[in-house]
Scaffold this motif. Structure first.
Motif, short mmCIF file in Angstrom:
data_model
loop_
_atom_site.label_atom_id
_atom_site.label_comp_id
_atom_site.label_asym_id
_atom_site.label_seq_id
_atom_site.Cartn_x
_atom_site.Cartn_y
_atom_site.Cartn_z
N SER A 137 0.85 -1.18 0.00
CA SER A 137 0.00 0.00 0.00
C SER A 137 0.89 1.23 0.00
O SER A 137 1.96 1.25 -0.61
CB SER A 137 -0.94 -0.04 1.20
N SER A 138 0.49 2.26 0.72
CA SER A 138 1.24 3.51 0.80
C SER A 138 0.71 4.31 1.96
O SER A 138 -0.47 4.18 2.34
CB SER A 138 1.08 4.31 -0.49
N SER A 139 1.54 5.15 2.54
CA SER A 139 1.06 6.06 3.57
C SER A 139 -0.04 6.97 3.02
O SER A 139 -0.87 7.50 3.77
CB SER A 139 2.21 6.91 4.11
N MET A 140 -0.07 7.16 1.71
CA MET A 140 -1.08 8.02 1.09
C MET A 140 -2.45 7.35 1.03
O MET A 140 -3.44 7.98 0.65
CB MET A 140 -0.62 8.43 -0.31
N ALA A 141 -2.53 6.09 1.44
CA ALA A 141 -3.83 5.44 1.50
C ALA A 141 -4.73 6.06 2.55
O ALA A 141 -5.96 5.97 2.47
CB ALA A 141 -3.66 3.95 1.79
N THR A 142 -4.14 6.71 3.54
CA THR A 142 -4.91 7.27 4.65
C THR A 142 -4.70 8.77 4.82
O THR A 142 -5.08 9.34 5.84
CB THR A 142 -4.53 6.57 5.97
N ARG A 143 -4.10 9.40 3.81
CA ARG A 143 -3.84 10.84 3.89
C ARG A 143 -4.25 11.52 2.58
O ARG A 143 -4.05 10.97 1.51
CB ARG A 143 -2.35 11.08 4.18
N ALA A 156 -5.95 2.87 -0.74
CA ALA A 156 -6.90 2.65 0.34
C ALA A 156 -7.70 1.37 0.10
O ALA A 156 -7.96 0.60 1.04
CB ALA A 156 -7.85 3.85 0.45
N ALA A 157 -8.06 1.14 -1.14
CA ALA A 157 -8.79 -0.09 -1.48
C ALA A 157 -7.93 -1.32 -1.26
O ALA A 157 -8.43 -2.36 -0.81
CB ALA A 157 -9.26 -0.03 -2.93
N VAL A 158 -6.64 -1.22 -1.54
CA VAL A 158 -5.73 -2.35 -1.30
C VAL A 158 -5.73 -2.71 0.18
O VAL A 158 -5.70 -3.90 0.55
CB VAL A 158 -4.30 -2.02 -1.79
N GLU A 159 -5.75 -1.72 1.05
CA GLU A 159 -5.72 -2.02 2.49
C GLU A 159 -6.99 -2.74 2.94
O GLU A 159 -6.92 -3.68 3.73
CB GLU A 159 -5.50 -0.73 3.27
N MET A 160 -8.14 -2.34 2.45
CA MET A 160 -9.36 -3.05 2.81
C MET A 160 -9.40 -4.44 2.18
O MET A 160 -9.84 -5.41 2.82
CB MET A 160 -10.59 -2.24 2.40
N PHE A 161 -8.92 -4.55 0.95
CA PHE A 161 -8.82 -5.87 0.31
C PHE A 161 -7.93 -6.79 1.15
O PHE A 161 -8.23 -7.97 1.33
CB PHE A 161 -8.25 -5.72 -1.10
#
Length: 246
Positions: A137-143, A156-161
């Motif tokens: 993922s990336s820190s930008m998934a939540t920022r 962000a979708a990768v993290e939920m997946f």
């Protein structure tokens, strides 16, 4: 040699963070398949141990290509124990100007590619005594980052997946976790550090005052794939040096 005897498939494994992870996994004793559309200078990595490292071409947006990658990995090294779903792209553009083709490219590579690689790897990983999937993922998934809606949304979708996959695949002996790097001196992060105007803005957000190295992120990827993480599942591990964001 925490990964001794294991076989890892790393997508986007011929440059940037993927290459750094490949080199680190080799030092930890793994057999490594560096999979990507282009080999770039992967021969330097293969030369570290030609018996334990190979390049295989793949297009992660194609289910046929991904299925062939997993089958060829088994033919080459006898199995798959670790998948690092690292392949990704970034296309800049505010939402009112972002080209549809650029949006589709990010979704098909960053998100659909992770899904296809995960799905294709499961039948092989469940035969392992320690199957691991590490999504990137990336820190930008939540920022919030202006001009990066496509990249932020897909990560962000990768993290939920990752979290859903972790729950679904745990009964089959497969652990699924995500690695979320901050600004690194590898891959896409080099575009930030190489631009004085952009870097002057982002440098103040790094509590350690410097970008991370590919090796530092790769160390975390070793942890998530290794025996120390045997009770870590559905976790997003940020490696960002204390990233401040306002």
């Amino acid at each position: 040699m925490r990964l001794s005897g294991k076989t890892a498939v790393i997508t986007g494994g011929t440059r940037g963070l993927g290459r750094a992870i490949a080199e680190r996994y080799l030092r930890e004793g793994a057999r490594v398949v560096c999979a990507a559309r282009n080999p770039y200078d992967i021969k330097e990595v293969i030369d570290l141990d030609p018996d334990r490292c190979a390049y295989l071409p793949v297009d992660v947006t194609s289910d046929q290509s991904v299925d062939a990658l997993m089958a060829e990995t088994v033919d080459t090294f006898g199995g798959v124990d670790i998948l690092v779903a690292n392949a990704g792209v970034s296309r800049d553009g505010r939402v009112d100007r972002l080209a549809l083709d650029d949006w589709r490219d990010m979704v098909s590579t960053n998100l659909t590619g992770v899904f296809l690689c995960t799905r294709a790897a499961v039948p092989y990983l469940e035969r392992s005594d320690a199957g691991r999937i590490v999504t990137v993922s990336s820190s930008m998934a939540t920022r919030v980052a202006v001009g990066a809606a496509g990249y932020c949304a897909t990560k962000a979708a990768v993290e939920m997946f990752t979290r859903v996959s972790a729950i679904e695949l745990a009964p089959r002996g497969i652990l699924v976790n995500a690695l979320a790097p901050g600004i690194l001196d590898e891959g896409m992060g080099q575009q930030v550090t190489a631009n004085d105007r952009i870097w002057s803005k982002y440098r103040t957000r790094l509590s350690l005052g410097r970008p991370g190295t590919g090796e530092e992120a790769a160390d975390a990827a070793v942890f998530l794939a290794g025996p120390e993480a045997s009770y870590v599942n559905g976790h997003v591990l940020e490696v960002n040096g204390g990233l401040l964001w306002s």
